[in-house]
Motif scaffolding. Structure first.
Motif, short mmCIF file in Angstrom:
data_model
loop_
_atom_site.label_atom_id
_atom_site.label_comp_id
_atom_site.label_asym_id
_atom_site.label_seq_id
_atom_site.Cartn_x
_atom_site.Cartn_y
_atom_site.Cartn_z
N GLY A 75 -1.79 -6.80 11.80
CA GLY A 75 -3.01 -6.02 11.90
C GLY A 75 -2.75 -4.53 11.73
O GLY A 75 -1.68 -4.09 11.30
N TRP A 76 -3.74 -3.77 12.10
CA TRP A 76 -3.67 -2.32 12.02
C TRP A 76 -2.54 -1.82 12.92
O TRP A 76 -2.34 -2.36 13.99
CB TRP A 76 -5.02 -1.76 12.48
N PRO A 77 -1.72 -0.81 12.52
CA PRO A 77 -1.87 0.05 11.35
C PRO A 77 -1.13 -0.42 10.09
O PRO A 77 -1.04 0.34 9.13
CB PRO A 77 -1.28 1.37 11.85
N TRP A 78 -0.61 -1.64 10.11
CA TRP A 78 0.13 -2.09 8.93
C TRP A 78 -0.73 -2.09 7.68
O TRP A 78 -0.28 -1.71 6.61
CB TRP A 78 0.68 -3.50 9.17
N VAL A 79 -1.99 -2.48 7.81
CA VAL A 79 -2.85 -2.60 6.62
C VAL A 79 -2.97 -1.27 5.87
O VAL A 79 -2.78 -1.24 4.65
CB VAL A 79 -4.22 -3.19 6.99
N PRO A 80 -3.29 -0.15 6.51
CA PRO A 80 -3.28 1.10 5.73
C PRO A 80 -1.88 1.54 5.32
O PRO A 80 -1.70 2.14 4.25
CB PRO A 80 -3.94 2.12 6.67
N VAL A 81 -0.88 1.25 6.14
CA VAL A 81 0.48 1.73 5.85
C VAL A 81 1.11 1.02 4.66
O VAL A 81 1.80 1.65 3.84
CB VAL A 81 1.36 1.57 7.11
N VAL A 82 0.87 -0.28 4.49
CA VAL A 82 1.54 -1.03 3.43
C VAL A 82 1.14 -0.55 2.04
O VAL A 82 1.85 -0.82 1.05
CB VAL A 82 1.27 -2.55 3.59
N ALA A 83 0.04 0.19 1.94
CA ALA A 83 -0.35 0.77 0.65
C ALA A 83 0.73 1.69 0.09
O ALA A 83 0.78 1.93 -1.12
CB ALA A 83 -1.67 1.53 0.79
N TYR A 84 1.60 2.18 0.97
CA TYR A 84 2.62 3.14 0.55
C TYR A 84 3.97 2.47 0.28
O TYR A 84 5.01 3.12 0.29
CB TYR A 84 2.75 4.24 1.61
N THR A 85 3.96 1.18 0.00
CA THR A 85 5.20 0.44 -0.28
C THR A 85 6.02 1.06 -1.41
O THR A 85 7.26 1.12 -1.30
CB THR A 85 4.88 -1.03 -0.58
N PRO A 86 5.44 1.55 -2.51
CA PRO A 86 6.29 2.19 -3.53
C PRO A 86 7.09 3.37 -2.99
O PRO A 86 8.24 3.57 -3.39
CB PRO A 86 5.26 2.65 -4.59
#
Length: 306
Positions: free
Chosen positions: A23-34
């Motif tokens: 859950g949150w905050p992983w969902v917004p954070v994973v957008a920055y995988t690159p």
């Protein structure tokens, strides 16, 4: 020091490859995988410089896992083949209707889309666009305008039949069937689930993406602001269900679409605006464009119907 630099990215890689999305905050954070892939490489260099072989090996594993997820987006892969008529798609988030109307009409006239999907489409934006002549270029429309961020629309060069609106958390995702003169019947969705900015919004974000149509041989186009990248499980599920991402097919999957301007510009750029094509629809081109007075960059794709 070496394990402090390495451990966060080892955990990141483990979650990313697990098929589980916390859950949150992983969902917004994973957008920055690159960006995490690059940081993991730096952590590995630091560990090896300090002669910490175990930490360096762990970092190497994280780099390999994250690179395997990210690097294919930079390589054109051709995607499915199709020899049917062309379908040109432009998707634009209007930032609560504030985007520059004249410049948007310039994009419509320059790129000549057959389909224009709009997000954060307000009644005021609709009045300004129609006064500026959008119906002369794209005479058919399915509008779900709403004040604030929850409205959307589909404009088209060819006849449209309205479909059932996808609505969760106050966000209306307009849905329509396009009747192409080449004979194809194409389902179009102006995609815009709510943004998972805080824990309470994750449910409507997930529901808005899970409700997107999939399955079968019907040509479909999902275009708009997904508030998600190719690292989010709901988008990966769409790809598994048969869609292709136009940016990924053309090797431009890391081209950032948000943020473009304003207070959000302090965040690193991520690719959250997409054109997904399904039902055997092929991709021939993809571009990230610019537009004043909105925080998203418009995205354009040229598709070929089966």
């Amino acid at each position: 020091m070496s394990w402090t630099a390495v451990t966060p990215f080892v955990l990141w890689a483990a979650v990313r490859v697990s098929g589980f999305e916390p859950g949150w905050p992983w969902v917004p954070v994973v957008a920055y995988t690159p960006y995490a892939a690059g940081a993991a490489a730096l952590g590995g260099v630091l560990a090896l410089a300090l002669r910490r072989v175990a930490a360096g090996g762990a970092a190497f594993w994280a780099v390999v896992v994250l690179a395997a997820a990210v690097l294919p987006r930079t390589l054109a892969d051709g995607g499915p083949r199709a020899e049917g008529p062309a379908l040109r798609v432009l998707a634009v988030n209007l930032l609560m209707g504030r985007a520059d109307t004249a410049e948007l009409m310039g994009l419509v006239r320059r790129w000549r889309p057959d389909v224009l999907t709009l997000q954060e489409f307000t009644p005021g934006a609709m009045r300004r666009l129609e006064a500026a002549g959008v119906r002369e270029e794209l005479p058919y429309a399915v509008s779900r305008a709403r004040e604030g961020v929850g409205g959307s629309a589909v404009y088209a060069r060819h006849p449209l039949t309205a479909g059932a609106t996808i609505q969760y958390g106050g966000f209306r995702q307009a849905r329509a069937w396009l009747w192409h003169p080449g004979g194809a019947r194409v389902e179009i969705v102006s995609v815009h689930p709510c943004a998972p900015k805080r824990p309470a919004r994750q449910t409507c974000w997930q529901a808005g993406l899970d409700a997107l149509p999939r399955g079968g041989a019907t040509p479909r186009v999902l275009a708009g602001d997904f508030n998600a990248t190719l690292d989010h499980l709901p988008v990966r599920a769409l790809l598994t269900a048969g869609y292709v991402d136009a940016a990924d097919v053309m090797g431009r999957g890391l081209a950032a679409t948000w943020p473009q301007e304003g207070s959000t510009q302090r965040f690193p750029g991520v690719a959250i605006d997409h054109v997904l094509a399904g039902g055997g629809t092929a991709v021939r081109d993809f571009r990230v464009l610019s537009l004043r007075h909105t925080d998203h960059r418009p995205v354009f794709a040229e598709l070929r119907l089966p």
